[in-house]
Design a protein around this motif. Structure first.
Motif, PDB file in Angstrom:
ATOM      1  N   HIS A 401       0.828  -1.208   0.000  1.00 44.51           N
ATOM      2  CA  HIS A 401       0.000   0.000   0.000  1.00 44.51           C
ATOM      3  C   HIS A 401       0.866   1.263   0.000  1.00 44.51           C
ATOM      4  N   ILE A 402       2.013   1.197   0.660  1.00 48.41           N
ATOM      5  CA  ILE A 402       2.909   2.363   0.672  1.00 48.41           C
ATOM      6  C   ILE A 402       3.395   2.647  -0.755  1.00 48.41           C
ATOM      7  N   LEU A 403       3.781   1.588  -1.461  1.00 50.07           N
ATOM      8  CA  LEU A 403       4.241   1.760  -2.855  1.00 50.07           C
ATOM      9  C   LEU A 403       3.106   2.314  -3.722  1.00 50.07           C
ATOM     10  N   ALA A 404       1.904   1.758  -3.546  1.00 51.62           N
ATOM     11  CA  ALA A 404       0.745   2.225  -4.332  1.00 51.62           C
ATOM     12  C   ALA A 404       0.417   3.680  -4.001  1.00 51.62           C
ATOM     13  N   HIS A 405       0.571   4.040  -2.722  1.00 50.17           N
ATOM     14  CA  HIS A 405       0.303   5.411  -2.274  1.00 50.17           C
ATOM     15  C   HIS A 405       1.264   6.391  -2.956  1.00 50.17           C
ATOM     16  N   ILE A 406       2.512   5.968  -3.122  1.00 48.88           N
ATOM     17  CA  ILE A 406       3.509   6.834  -3.779  1.00 48.88           C
ATOM     18  C   ILE A 406       3.113   7.042  -5.246  1.00 48.88           C
ATOM     19  N   VAL A 407       2.559   5.993  -5.861  1.00 50.06           N
ATOM     20  CA  VAL A 407       2.066   6.130  -7.243  1.00 50.06           C
ATOM     21  C   VAL A 407       0.925   7.159  -7.281  1.00 50.06           C
ATOM     22  N   ALA A 408       0.019   7.074  -6.276  1.00 48.16           N
ATOM     23  CA  ALA A 408      -1.106   8.026  -6.213  1.00 48.16           C
ATOM     24  C   ALA A 408      -0.590   9.459  -6.060  1.00 48.16           C
ATOM     25  N   ILE A 409       0.448   9.639  -5.239  1.00 53.26           N
ATOM     26  CA  ILE A 409       1.036  10.983  -5.055  1.00 53.26           C
ATOM     27  C   ILE A 409       1.606  11.478  -6.392  1.00 53.26           C
ATOM     28  N   ALA A 410       2.258  10.555  -7.126  1.00 47.34           N
ATOM     29  CA  ALA A 410       2.823  10.931  -8.433  1.00 47.34           C
ATOM     30  C   ALA A 410       1.719  11.377  -9.387  1.00 47.34           C
ATOM     31  N   ILE A 411       0.580  10.675  -9.362  1.00 48.09           N
ATOM     32  CA  ILE A 411      -0.551  11.047 -10.236  1.00 48.09           C
ATOM     33  C   ILE A 411      -1.041  12.457  -9.879  1.00 48.09           C
ATOM     34  N   LEU A 412      -1.124  12.748  -8.592  1.00 51.74           N
ATOM     35  CA  LEU A 412      -1.585  14.072  -8.149  1.00 51.74           C
ATOM     36  C   LEU A 412      -0.569  15.164  -8.507  1.00 51.74           C
ATOM     37  N   LEU A 413       0.703  14.782  -8.556  1.00 54.14           N
ATOM     38  CA  LEU A 413       1.750  15.742  -8.952  1.00 54.14           C
ATOM     39  C   LEU A 413       1.657  16.048 -10.447  1.00 54.14           C
ATOM     40  N   ILE A 414       1.414  14.999 -11.224  1.00 53.20           N
ATOM     41  CA  ILE A 414       1.387  15.168 -12.682  1.00 53.20           C
ATOM     42  C   ILE A 414       0.104  15.881 -13.127  1.00 53.20           C
ATOM     43  N   TRP A 415      -1.036  15.532 -12.484  1.00 58.52           N
ATOM     44  CA  TRP A 415      -2.316  16.159 -12.855  1.00 58.52           C
ATOM     45  C   TRP A 415      -2.895  16.948 -11.674  1.00 58.52           C
ATOM     46  N   PRO A 416      -2.437  18.183 -11.474  1.00 55.65           N
ATOM     47  CA  PRO A 416      -2.931  18.997 -10.347  1.00 55.65           C
ATOM     48  C   PRO A 416      -4.438  19.248 -10.413  1.00 55.65           C
ATOM     49  N   GLU A 417      -5.014  19.119 -11.628  1.00 54.75           N
ATOM     50  CA  GLU A 417      -6.459  19.392 -11.791  1.00 54.75           C
ATOM     51  C   GLU A 417      -7.301  18.463 -10.913  1.00 54.75           C
ATOM     52  N   ILE A 418      -6.779  17.261 -10.629  1.00 44.78           N
ATOM     53  CA  ILE A 418      -7.544  16.326  -9.794  1.00 44.78           C
ATOM     54  C   ILE A 418      -7.850  16.989  -8.444  1.00 44.78           C
TER      55      ILE A 418
END
Lengths: 428, 190
Positions: A401-418
């Motif tokens: 889950h920690i690894l998956a959470h880091i992926v989620a953070i990356a998605i939020l970094l790449i698409w701030p519109e979310i």
């Protein structure tokens, strides 16, 4: 040199086992004395306690705490997992998905992640274990799902960020909705992948269409509460403080309707809300004293100028800041992390041209990791305590889950519109 | 000495519980007031105009200052001390004692300044709001009462720590505070 000595003093005092607020106050007063002498110390000690306590927006915190207490008392949270199970329980890893759904739903009516982890431990963990889920996978899913309450409004952590960063609390709360759903989806997907990869075959159960629609009945009160709080903030009908009070009153009525509101329960809920509010207000008051010292030293401006002079990419600076948050989250609780760092990092981030609301939500998502990482991951200890499992076993189940959470953070970094889109559609 | 410490500790606990009860009741009152204000605004287009200043200038002060000593007694403040957690009782007591000492001086200063402020507002008939004309000192009074009680609790705690540093088996629970009433690790970190 003086600044460094005072910061070291602060950390030494913190490690000595006294409350964080006392450490901030002692170090702040020592710093102010060295910079401006006794008259400055007396001037600030005379005004700060009253001005810190006079903040109307702070009222949002006790009301959210009260709402969480009444929600637990009413028992509606216990039924959320059952309702989710009826809909997704037949799929492989379905109970894990239902846990994430229940975590998101609980997060939508409570702002306390530890309360969420405790409630989920009692309701979801026994079912998952009975269905044959390996204990580390089941407990890991519960611990991480509990953190969703920090992000999905109502959220005490987001209110605290708004108060420290002096940002619009309503916009911040609404900004947490879509990232909260993204993280919930990430947790659900991770559980399914981990269950399939482990080779275990937990038992699944089919439910009729009638069962599915019957299960939706229990969701009614939850939706009503969510609309009463987040709905009115989104529509601009009420301020976050008013919405929080409406939510607390609504949750109290639900507890009363369920026949679970006793005098003892009411007293317990009110006392806990008073104690938690006081804890946060004392920290804010003492942090204000420390902040005066920091402002006088001009350290933050120096830091902004120094980073500007380095000429490195602003994205690299942001990634470094988030990496520091992940490391700090391993050792400090979330309130300490926010109080100690936001006054320093926010001016840097804003000087680099990043949006403070976007940054705030990123910090909260990153802080969620601190709730489950060793050695002080609080949700892990809550789950271990309620389930009787060793904390080490829960920590093993957390890593995917920690690894998956880091992926989620990356998605939020790449698409701030979310994060930033929903607040732009809010009513005035 | 031990009996006196226990007696004073229990007396302080009783006062703190009473004050904490007033704080809790005030939270309930605030909730009712805000809901009534919103209802009056939308149902009758007639909001309760005095609710905002009364809550922020008066009630929030009583919520905070009347619970501050009890929150320390219940150990519900955020504490990082994983370093002292690894030490023995004697060493931990000594380290905590030294770290608490400056707080006594600082909160004594805050108490003195608070008393001075209340007195000044009382003598000069200061009012918080022109529209209501309520005296300021009634609101500010919460500060010296709450901080005074916090000071008593810190002094009791320091005395308890000193007693424990001398004799690790000393019964100082009443003076130190009673963590059993609330689990700081769970309740204090939201």
């Amino acid at each position: 040199m003086t600044t460094l000595a005072i910061v070291v003093l602060l950390f030494v005092l913190m490690l000595c086992g006294i409350p964080l607020a006392f450490a901030l106050l002692t170090a702040g007063v020592a710093g102010l004395y060295t910079v401006g002498g006794a008259s400055m110390v007396l001037g600030i000690l005379k005004t700060t306690p009253l001005s810190a306590a006079n903040t109307y927006e702070l009222l949002t915190i006790p009301m959210f705490m009260l709402m969480a207490e009444f929600v637990i008392l009413s028992g509606i949270a216990d039924n959320l997992f059952r309702a989710a199970t009826v809909w997704v329980g037949r799929f492989p890893g379905g109970l894990g998905v239902a846990t994430a759904m229940a975590g998101a739903a609980f997060g939508a009516i409570s702002g306390s992640s530890t309360a969420s982890a405790a409630t989920l431990s009692a309701t979801t963990l026994p079912s998952m274990l009975r269905a044959g889920y390996p204990p580390h996978i089941a407990s890991g899913a519960v611990a991480i799902s509990g953190t969703l309450a920090m992000l999905i409004p109502p959220s005490v952590a987001i209110v605290l960020y708004g108060l420290i960063a002096n940002q619009n609390i309503g916009e911040l709360l609404i900004a947490g909705i879509l990232p909260g759903l993204l993280v919930a989806f990430t947790i659900a997907a991770t559980v399914v992948i981990v269950v399939l990869a482990s080779g275990t075959k937990p038992t699944t159960q089919r439910y009729s269409i009638r069962d599915k629609f019957a299960a939706l009945k229990v969701v009614g009160p939850m939706v009503a509460l969510f609309l009463m709080v987040t709905g009115v903030i989104y529509l601009g009908v009420a301020t976050p403080t008013e919405a929080a009070s409406l939510g607390a009153a609504g949750a109290m009525l639900l507890a009363w309707r369920a026949g679970k509101l006793t005098w003892q329960g009411l007293r317990h809920a009110l006392t806990r809300a008073a104690n938690t509010t006081c804890m946060i207000m004392l920290i804010i008051m003492c942090a204000s004293v420390f902040a005066y010292f920091f402002t006088l030293t001009g350290l933050t401006q120096d830091l902004v100028a120094w980073i500007g002079a380095l000429g490195i990419s602003r994205w690299l600076v942001l990634l470094l800041i988030l990496a520091i948050y992940i490391v700090l989250g391993c050792f400090l609780d979330q309130i300490s992390v926010l109080i100690l760092t936001i006054p320093i990092t926010l001016p840097v981030v804003m000087a680099l041209g990043f949006n403070p609301i976007w940054f705030g939500i990123l910090v909260i998502v990153t802080a969620e990791l601190g709730m489950v990482t060793p050695p002080v991951g609080l949700n892990v200890f809550v789950v271990a305590r309620y389930s009787g499992m060793p904390a080490a076993q829960v920590f093993i189940g957390i890593w995917p889950h920690i690894l998956a959470h880091i992926v989620a953070i990356a998605i939020l970094l790449i698409w701030p519109e979310i994060i930033l889109w929903l607040p732009t559609t809010m009513g005035n | 000495m031990g009996t006196l410490l226990r007696t004073v500790g229990r007396l302080a606990t009783g006062i703190e519980r009473g004050m904490s009860g007033i704080s809790a009741l005030t939270i309930f009152l605030i909730m009712v007031l805000v809901v009534a204000d919103v209802a009056m605004r939308y149902a009758f287009n007639n909001p309760i105009k005095w609710s905002y200043p009364v809550i922020s200038r008066y009630l929030m002060l009583y919520v905070f200052f009347f619970a501050v000593a009890d929150t320390l007694r219940r150990n519900q403040h955020v504490i990082v001390g994983f370093l002292v957690g690894a030490m023995g009782i004697r060493g931990r007591s000594l380290v905590e004692l030294v770290a608490y000492l400056p707080s006594i001086l600082i909160f004594a200063l805050v108490l003195g300044l608070g008393i001075g402020l209340v007195w000044s507002q009382f003598v000069h008939n200061d009012v918080v709001m022109d529209s209501l004309g309520w005296p300021s000192w009634i609101a500010t009074l919460a500060l010296p009462i709450g901080i005074g009680m916090l000071l008593v609790r810190i002094v009791l705690r320091v005395t308890a720590l000193a007693a424990r540093a001398v004799d690790p088996a000393a019964d100082v629970a009443a003076a130190y505070g009673d963590p059993a009433e609330g689990d700081a690790r769970i309740e204090g970190h939201e």
